[in-house]
Design a protein around this motif. Structure first.
Motif, PDB file in Angstrom:
ATOM      1  N   LEU A  17       0.833  -1.204   0.000  1.00 53.81           N
ATOM      2  CA  LEU A  17       0.000   0.000   0.000  1.00 53.81           C
ATOM      3  C   LEU A  17       0.869   1.257   0.000  1.00 53.81           C
ATOM      4  N   ARG A  18       1.937   1.226   0.743  1.00 48.72           N
ATOM      5  CA  ARG A  18       2.834   2.392   0.798  1.00 48.72           C
ATOM      6  C   ARG A  18       3.539   2.663  -0.531  1.00 48.72           C
ATOM      7  N   SER A  19       3.569   1.675  -1.421  1.00 49.03           N
ATOM      8  CA  SER A  19       4.207   1.882  -2.729  1.00 49.03           C
ATOM      9  C   SER A  19       3.257   2.520  -3.744  1.00 49.03           C
ATOM     10  N   PHE A  20       1.981   2.666  -3.395  1.00 50.43           N
ATOM     11  CA  PHE A  20       1.009   3.271  -4.296  1.00 50.43           C
ATOM     12  C   PHE A  20       1.256   4.781  -4.397  1.00 50.43           C
ATOM     13  N   PRO A  21       0.813   5.421  -5.483  1.00 50.01           N
ATOM     14  CA  PRO A  21       0.931   6.888  -5.591  1.00 50.01           C
ATOM     15  C   PRO A  21       0.208   7.587  -4.428  1.00 50.01           C
ATOM     16  N   ALA A  22       0.698   8.761  -4.071  1.00 57.32           N
ATOM     17  CA  ALA A  22       0.172   9.489  -2.901  1.00 57.32           C
ATOM     18  C   ALA A  22      -1.337   9.699  -2.960  1.00 57.32           C
ATOM     19  N   ALA A  23      -1.862  10.106  -4.112  1.00 55.20           N
ATOM     20  CA  ALA A  23      -3.306  10.356  -4.229  1.00 55.20           C
ATOM     21  C   ALA A  23      -4.105   9.077  -4.004  1.00 55.20           C
ATOM     22  N   VAL A  24      -3.596   7.963  -4.478  1.00 50.16           N
ATOM     23  CA  VAL A  24      -4.261   6.668  -4.289  1.00 50.16           C
ATOM     24  C   VAL A  24      -4.233   6.285  -2.816  1.00 50.16           C
ATOM     25  N   ARG A  25      -3.073   6.441  -2.174  1.00 54.46           N
ATOM     26  CA  ARG A  25      -2.958   6.136  -0.732  1.00 54.46           C
ATOM     27  C   ARG A  25      -3.949   6.963   0.077  1.00 54.46           C
ATOM     28  N   GLN A  26      -4.052   8.234  -0.262  1.00 52.79           N
ATOM     29  CA  GLN A  26      -4.959   9.119   0.472  1.00 52.79           C
ATOM     30  C   GLN A  26      -6.411   8.669   0.301  1.00 52.79           C
ATOM     31  N   ASP A  27      -6.794   8.343  -0.919  1.00 53.23           N
ATOM     32  CA  ASP A  27      -8.160   7.878  -1.184  1.00 53.23           C
ATOM     33  C   ASP A  27      -8.436   6.567  -0.447  1.00 53.23           C
ATOM     34  N   ILE A  50     -12.882 -15.506  -1.775  1.00 54.62           N
ATOM     35  CA  ILE A  50     -11.814 -15.440  -0.765  1.00 54.62           C
ATOM     36  C   ILE A  50     -12.352 -15.863   0.599  1.00 54.62           C
ATOM     37  N   GLY A  51     -13.545 -15.391   0.923  1.00 53.86           N
ATOM     38  CA  GLY A  51     -14.163 -15.754   2.188  1.00 53.86           C
ATOM     39  C   GLY A  51     -15.397 -14.918   2.449  1.00 53.86           C
ATOM     40  N   PRO A  52     -16.286 -15.390   3.311  1.00 52.93           N
ATOM     41  CA  PRO A  52     -17.482 -14.609   3.633  1.00 52.93           C
ATOM     42  C   PRO A  52     -17.099 -13.298   4.316  1.00 52.93           C
ATOM     43  N   GLY A  53     -17.717 -12.214   3.883  1.00 55.67           N
ATOM     44  CA  GLY A  53     -17.426 -10.912   4.482  1.00 55.67           C
ATOM     45  C   GLY A  53     -16.182 -10.234   3.950  1.00 55.67           C
ATOM     46  N   VAL A  54     -15.533 -10.818   2.943  1.00 59.70           N
ATOM     47  CA  VAL A  54     -14.338 -10.203   2.354  1.00 59.70           C
ATOM     48  C   VAL A  54     -14.778  -9.289   1.207  1.00 59.70           C
ATOM     49  N   GLN A  55     -14.197  -8.094   1.180  1.00 60.67           N
ATOM     50  CA  GLN A  55     -14.521  -7.089   0.163  1.00 60.67           C
ATOM     51  C   GLN A  55     -13.248  -6.661  -0.552  1.00 60.67           C
ATOM     52  N   GLU A  56     -13.422  -6.126  -1.746  1.00 57.86           N
ATOM     53  CA  GLU A  56     -12.306  -5.558  -2.497  1.00 57.86           C
ATOM     54  C   GLU A  56     -12.602  -4.083  -2.716  1.00 57.86           C
ATOM     55  N   LEU A  57     -11.770  -3.229  -2.154  1.00 58.26           N
ATOM     56  CA  LEU A  57     -11.853  -1.782  -2.341  1.00 58.26           C
ATOM     57  C   LEU A  57     -11.174  -1.459  -3.659  1.00 58.26           C
ATOM     58  N   ARG A  58     -11.836  -0.657  -4.516  1.00 58.25           N
ATOM     59  CA  ARG A  58     -11.313  -0.389  -5.856  1.00 58.25           C
ATOM     60  C   ARG A  58     -11.037   1.107  -6.032  1.00 58.25           C
ATOM     61  N   VAL A  59      -9.839   1.412  -6.491  1.00 60.07           N
ATOM     62  CA  VAL A  59      -9.449   2.800  -6.744  1.00 60.07           C
ATOM     63  C   VAL A  59      -8.773   2.874  -8.109  1.00 60.07           C
ATOM     64  N   TRP A  60      -9.261   3.797  -8.917  1.00 57.55           N
ATOM     65  CA  TRP A  60      -8.649   4.051 -10.225  1.00 57.55           C
ATOM     66  C   TRP A  60      -7.922   5.383 -10.180  1.00 57.55           C
ATOM     67  N   ASP A  61      -6.800   5.435 -10.878  1.00 53.98           N
ATOM     68  CA  ASP A  61      -5.963   6.628 -10.931  1.00 53.98           C
ATOM     69  C   ASP A  61      -5.301   6.646 -12.302  1.00 53.98           C
ATOM     70  N   GLU A  62      -4.793   7.800 -12.731  1.00 51.10           N
ATOM     71  CA  GLU A  62      -4.097   7.825 -14.025  1.00 51.10           C
ATOM     72  C   GLU A  62      -2.887   6.899 -14.045  1.00 51.10           C
ATOM     73  N   CYS A  63      -2.384   6.543 -12.861  1.00 48.49           N
ATOM     74  CA  CYS A  63      -1.244   5.623 -12.765  1.00 48.49           C
ATOM     75  C   CYS A  63      -1.669   4.163 -12.872  1.00 48.49           C
ATOM     76  N   GLY A  64      -2.970   3.885 -12.767  1.00 49.75           N
ATOM     77  CA  GLY A  64      -3.427   2.510 -12.866  1.00 49.75           C
ATOM     78  C   GLY A  64      -4.601   2.198 -11.968  1.00 49.75           C
ATOM     79  N   THR A  65      -4.840   0.920 -11.802  1.00 49.86           N
ATOM     80  CA  THR A  65      -5.940   0.395 -11.009  1.00 49.86           C
ATOM     81  C   THR A  65      -5.362  -0.270  -9.759  1.00 49.86           C
ATOM     82  N   PHE A  66      -5.903   0.087  -8.605  1.00 50.31           N
ATOM     83  CA  PHE A  66      -5.367  -0.396  -7.337  1.00 50.31           C
ATOM     84  C   PHE A  66      -6.478  -1.067  -6.536  1.00 50.31           C
TER      85      PHE A  66
END
Length: 114
Positions: A17-27, A50-66
């Motif tokens: 997570l810390r390797s993501f672009p700053a704007a993505v980390r903030q979001d 993956i398991g019950p109650g597991v979610q995937e948070l999705r963030v798009w940025d000009e640098c890519g999809t995280f």
């Protein structure tokens, strides 16, 4: 009083997570804070493979999809199981398998406390 769950990172999920672009980390930080407070993040999808109650948070940025895979099903914690930059349309099997292993770890650990 609205309690806030503790955010816990499993394995190297924080390092990635810390390797993501700053704007993505903030979001992502803001979205995870909403989850800690019992609210829904802006863009997520359930990951029952993956398991019950597991979610995937999705963030798009000009640098890519995280992505951040997490579960908030435990009483005191929001566990971040995996974070990664998505390179293809479909989540890779290795990312799914890693999140599954970490989910099992967390589940065993949490059930051992009771």
């Amino acid at each position: 009083m609205n309690t806030i769950k503790t955010l816990a990172f499993v394995g190297d999920s924080l390092k990635h997570l810390r390797s993501f672009p700053a704007a993505v980390r903030q979001d992502i930080g803001f979205q995870l804070y909403k989850v800690q407070r019992g609210q829904q993040p802006r863009d997520f999808k359930p990951m029952p493979s993956i398991g019950p109650g597991v979610q995937e948070l999705r963030v798009w940025d000009e640098c890519g999809t995280f992505r951040v895979v997490y579960t908030a099903q435990f009483q005191e914690y929001v566990f971040v199981l995996h974070s990664f930059q998505k390179k293809t349309m479909q989540t890779s099997q290795s990312d799914i398998d890693l999140a599954k292993r970490r989910y099992r770890q967390v589940k065993e650990q949490q059930h051992g406390k009771n």
